[in-house]
Design a protein around this motif. Structure first.
Motif, PDB file in Angstrom:
ATOM      1  N   PRO A   1      14.002  11.882 -16.310  1.00 29.26           N
ATOM      2  CA  PRO A   1      14.066  11.195 -17.608  1.00 29.26           C
ATOM      3  C   PRO A   1      13.566   9.750 -17.533  1.00 29.26           C
ATOM      4  N   LEU A   2      12.861   9.360 -18.566  1.00 30.53           N
ATOM      5  CA  LEU A   2      12.417   7.975 -18.740  1.00 30.53           C
ATOM      6  C   LEU A   2      13.105   7.472 -19.991  1.00 30.53           C
ATOM      7  N   TYR A   3      13.814   6.362 -19.874  1.00 34.71           N
ATOM      8  CA  TYR A   3      14.577   5.818 -20.986  1.00 34.71           C
ATOM      9  C   TYR A   3      13.802   4.672 -21.625  1.00 34.71           C
ATOM     10  N   LEU A   4      13.833   4.634 -22.958  1.00 37.91           N
ATOM     11  CA  LEU A   4      13.148   3.596 -23.723  1.00 37.91           C
ATOM     12  C   LEU A   4      14.172   2.809 -24.527  1.00 37.91           C
ATOM     13  N   ILE A   5      13.926   1.496 -24.627  1.00 38.79           N
ATOM     14  CA  ILE A   5      14.825   0.639 -25.396  1.00 38.79           C
ATOM     15  C   ILE A   5      13.994  -0.412 -26.128  1.00 38.79           C
ATOM     16  N   CYS A   6      14.472  -0.837 -27.273  1.00 35.51           N
ATOM     17  CA  CYS A   6      13.860  -1.939 -28.026  1.00 35.51           C
ATOM     18  C   CYS A   6      15.009  -2.757 -28.599  1.00 35.51           C
TER      19      CYS A   6
ATOM     20  N   GLY B   1      16.122   0.296 -31.988  1.00 32.28           N
ATOM     21  CA  GLY B   1      15.839   1.718 -31.830  1.00 32.28           C
ATOM     22  C   GLY B   1      14.558   2.213 -32.467  1.00 32.28           C
ATOM     23  N   SER B   2      14.001   1.491 -33.456  1.00 32.70           N
ATOM     24  CA  SER B   2      12.828   2.033 -34.154  1.00 32.70           C
ATOM     25  C   SER B   2      11.553   1.961 -33.310  1.00 32.70           C
ATOM     26  N   ARG B   3      11.340   0.889 -32.584  1.00 32.39           N
ATOM     27  CA  ARG B   3      10.125   0.799 -31.754  1.00 32.39           C
ATOM     28  C   ARG B   3      10.185   1.763 -30.576  1.00 32.39           C
TER      29      ARG B   3
ATOM     30  N   GLY C   1      20.322   2.538 -30.859  1.00 31.39           N
ATOM     31  CA  GLY C   1      20.840   1.218 -31.203  1.00 31.39           C
ATOM     32  C   GLY C   1      20.194   0.086 -30.427  1.00 31.39           C
ATOM     33  N   GLY C   2      19.417   0.420 -29.399  1.00 37.48           N
ATOM     34  CA  GLY C   2      18.642  -0.570 -28.662  1.00 37.48           C
ATOM     35  C   GLY C   2      19.466  -1.629 -27.948  1.00 37.48           C
ATOM     36  N   THR C   3      18.824  -2.768 -27.732  1.00 39.06           N
ATOM     37  CA  THR C   3      19.436  -3.877 -27.017  1.00 39.06           C
ATOM     38  C   THR C   3      20.651  -4.429 -27.760  1.00 39.06           C
ATOM     39  N   GLN C   4      20.618  -4.352 -29.095  1.00 37.52           N
ATOM     40  CA  GLN C   4      21.774  -4.813 -29.869  1.00 37.52           C
ATOM     41  C   GLN C   4      23.015  -3.997 -29.509  1.00 37.52           C
ATOM     42  N   ALA C   5      22.879  -2.682 -29.467  1.00 38.06           N
ATOM     43  CA  ALA C   5      24.007  -1.817 -29.127  1.00 38.06           C
ATOM     44  C   ALA C   5      24.394  -1.989 -27.661  1.00 38.06           C
TER      45      ALA C   5
ATOM     46  N   LEU D   1      16.322 -12.027 -23.999  1.00 39.19           N
ATOM     47  CA  LEU D   1      17.471 -11.216 -23.627  1.00 39.19           C
ATOM     48  C   LEU D   1      17.006  -9.787 -23.409  1.00 39.19           C
ATOM     49  N   HIS D   2      17.398  -9.200 -22.287  1.00 44.85           N
ATOM     50  CA  HIS D   2      17.078  -7.790 -22.070  1.00 44.85           C
ATOM     51  C   HIS D   2      18.133  -7.114 -21.206  1.00 44.85           C
TER      52      HIS D   2
END
Length: 193
Positions: free
Chosen positions: A62-67, A70-72, A93-97, A33-34
């Motif tokens: 801007p370059l956006y990062l997601i995991c 949020g920690s990675r 909150g990453g992919t979960q949020a 899932l992404h």
């Protein structure tokens, strides 16, 4: 410190398009899932300079990062900052949020066992086997002790080296499911929802 943006703040940008979003999770997590629009670049092989250079004229945008949570992505942002790039923003909150907010995701085939479960199974078996083996070979008492210390150290330091190690195992590497095209955001074919 890298900037952060909530998924609600990011929503208008995701609908408009024209953004660069890097997912720093493992390939197996990504293909399960992404976020729509995310490109896979696992944290353990992240090369900030190569990524920024590949963006061409957009490297100052801007370059956006997601995991996952949020920690990675925060760890990845530190790598970009150490390389001299300050235009990196983490999705809070990453992919979960992302998924909870109803933003579009691409789904693949769910693996029967996640990397986290593989780690718990392996460490549990190592402790149980080592403990039972000490009845016959007392010098094997180091096996459960070292396993417990490794797990405690990993939790205490929030170190993800076990996850990185397990992600490199052959059955967890880049074996994305072959589904009908529809993603356009990853190197394998992904179905979308």
């Amino acid at each position: 410190m890298a900037g952060q943006i909530s998924v609600e703040e990011f929503r208008p940008l995701s609908q408009r398009g024209g953004f660069d979003l890097i997912d720093v999770r493992s390939p197996s997590e990504f293909y399960e899932l992404h976020a729509v629009g995310a490109l896979l670049m696992p944290l353990d092989g992240l090369n900030p300079q190569a990524i920024m250079e590949s963006r061409g004229e957009r490297q100052h945008e801007p370059l956006y990062l997601i995991c996952r949570s949020g920690s990675r992505s925060l760890q990845a942002s530190r790598l970009f900052e150490q390389a001299g790039y300050s235009n990196v923003i983490c999705i809070d909150g990453g992919t979960q949020a992302w998924q909870a907010a109803g933003l579009p995701v691409n789904r693949g085939i769910r693996r029967s066992m996640s990397i986290e479960r593989q780690i718990r199974l392996t460490t549990g078996l190592a402790v149980a086997t080592g403990s039972l083996a000490t009845w016959f070979l007392p010098w094997l008492c180091f096996l459960p002790a070292l396993t417990g210390l490794a797990m405690a150290w990993s939790a205490w330091t929030n170190n993800r080296s076990l996850g990185t190690l397990f992600a490199r195992l052959p059955w967890n590497r880049n074996n994305a499911p072959q589904l009908p095209a529809g993603c356009g955001t990853c190197t394998g074919s992904c179905g979308s929802t």
